[in-house]
Design a protein around this motif. Structure first.
Motif, mmCIF file in Angstrom:
data_model
loop_
_atom_site.group_PDB
_atom_site.id
_atom_site.type_symbol
_atom_site.label_atom_id
_atom_site.label_comp_id
_atom_site.label_asym_id
_atom_site.label_seq_id
_atom_site.Cartn_x
_atom_site.Cartn_y
_atom_site.Cartn_z
ATOM 1 N N GLU A 82 -12.281 29.312 28.718
ATOM 2 C CA GLU A 82 -11.064 29.303 29.515
ATOM 3 C C GLU A 82 -10.598 30.724 29.754
ATOM 4 O OE1 GLU A 82 -6.521 27.546 29.113
ATOM 5 O OE2 GLU A 82 -7.946 27.220 27.509
ATOM 6 N N SER A 83 -10.015 30.966 30.934
ATOM 7 C CA SER A 83 -9.414 32.260 31.233
ATOM 8 C C SER A 83 -7.906 32.102 31.258
ATOM 9 C CB SER A 83 -9.882 32.786 32.588
ATOM 10 O OG SER A 83 -11.229 33.150 32.535
ATOM 11 N N LEU B 72 -7.493 37.434 17.167
ATOM 12 C CA LEU B 72 -7.680 36.026 17.498
ATOM 13 C C LEU B 72 -9.159 35.667 17.512
ATOM 14 C CD1 LEU B 72 -5.238 35.288 20.466
ATOM 15 C CD2 LEU B 72 -5.108 34.418 18.154
ATOM 16 N N LYS B 73 -9.471 34.490 16.996
ATOM 17 C CA LYS B 73 -10.849 34.010 17.044
ATOM 18 C C LYS B 73 -11.101 33.364 18.398
ATOM 19 C CE LYS B 73 -11.166 33.160 12.111
ATOM 20 N NZ LYS B 73 -11.339 32.173 11.053
ATOM 21 N N GLY B 74 -12.300 33.540 18.916
ATOM 22 C CA GLY B 74 -12.688 32.889 20.157
ATOM 23 C C GLY B 74 -12.486 33.711 21.410
ATOM 24 N N ALA C 105 -9.893 30.539 22.899
ATOM 25 C CA ALA C 105 -8.571 30.461 22.269
ATOM 26 C C ALA C 105 -7.604 29.732 23.197
ATOM 27 C CB ALA C 105 -8.048 31.859 21.956
ATOM 28 N N HIS C 106 -6.672 29.004 22.608
ATOM 29 C CA HIS C 106 -5.672 28.275 23.384
ATOM 30 C C HIS C 106 -4.723 29.255 24.054
ATOM 31 C CE1 HIS C 106 -2.297 25.560 24.258
ATOM 32 N NE2 HIS C 106 -3.237 24.615 24.310
ATOM 33 N N ARG C 107 -4.299 28.954 25.271
ATOM 34 C CA ARG C 107 -3.478 29.883 26.040
ATOM 35 C C ARG C 107 -2.152 30.210 25.373
ATOM 36 N NH1 ARG C 107 -2.319 27.825 31.696
ATOM 37 N NH2 ARG C 107 -0.550 29.190 31.484
ATOM 38 N N ASN C 108 -1.554 29.246 24.686
ATOM 39 C CA ASN C 108 -0.283 29.519 24.005
ATOM 40 C C ASN C 108 -0.472 30.464 22.821
ATOM 41 O OD1 ASN C 108 1.176 27.917 25.772
ATOM 42 N ND2 ASN C 108 0.961 26.088 24.519
ATOM 43 N N LYS C 109 -1.621 30.353 22.144
ATOM 44 C CA LYS C 109 -1.897 31.258 21.029
ATOM 45 C C LYS C 109 -2.122 32.688 21.528
ATOM 46 C CE LYS C 109 -3.552 28.007 17.641
ATOM 47 N NZ LYS C 109 -4.555 27.699 16.633
ATOM 48 N N VAL C 110 -2.747 32.811 22.683
ATOM 49 C CA VAL C 110 -2.967 34.140 23.270
ATOM 50 C C VAL C 110 -1.621 34.788 23.610
ATOM 51 C CG1 VAL C 110 -3.936 35.388 25.240
ATOM 52 C CG2 VAL C 110 -5.248 33.560 24.154
ATOM 53 N N LEU C 111 -0.754 34.023 24.270
ATOM 54 C CA LEU C 111 0.572 34.531 24.627
ATOM 55 C C LEU C 111 1.373 34.901 23.381
ATOM 56 C CD1 LEU C 111 2.718 35.086 26.813
ATOM 57 C CD2 LEU C 111 3.419 32.699 26.566
ATOM 58 N N LYS C 112 1.314 34.055 22.372
ATOM 59 C CA LYS C 112 2.052 34.305 21.131
ATOM 60 C C LYS C 112 1.555 35.571 20.436
ATOM 61 C CE LYS C 112 3.723 31.737 17.132
ATOM 62 N NZ LYS C 112 3.650 30.454 16.418
#
Length: 93
Positions: free
Chosen positions: A2-3, A25-27, A46-53
């Motif tokens: 995912e981007s 972050l992993k992934g 990585a999930h988009r919310n985790k990236v933003l966080k």
């Protein structure tokens, strides 16, 4: 895979801080930074919310990129290119 596209308020030194936050972050496969447009594209699992966080936790102001940001970027670059001009003593900006 995912981007995730983010709008991140950055100055020169913030890119290094941004990459350091995302490296934890992993992934994450790839991080592309466009400092002129303040756009960051993160590719990976990585999930988009985790990236933003993670970016916000690093002390940077960030939000998800939207179509409105594309328009603002285009307007800003056009106004920087053309500036203002005068026609018969009337100013246009």
């Amino acid at each position: 895979m995912e981007s995730v596209e983010l709008k991140v308020e950055m100055v020169g030194i913030h890119e290094k801080r941004l990459r350091k936050c995302l490296s934890k972050l992993k992934g994450i496969e790839k991080v592309e930074v466009d400092a002129n447009n303040q756009k960051v594209v993160v590719t990976g699992y990585a999930h988009r919310n985790k990236v933003l966080k993670a970016v916000r936790r690093g002390g940077l102001k960030a939000d998800f990129w939207s179509a409105q940001n594309e328009l603002l970027t285009a307007y800003a670059s056009a106004s920087a290119t053309y500036g203002s001009f005068r026609f018969n003593n009337f100013g246009f900006s």
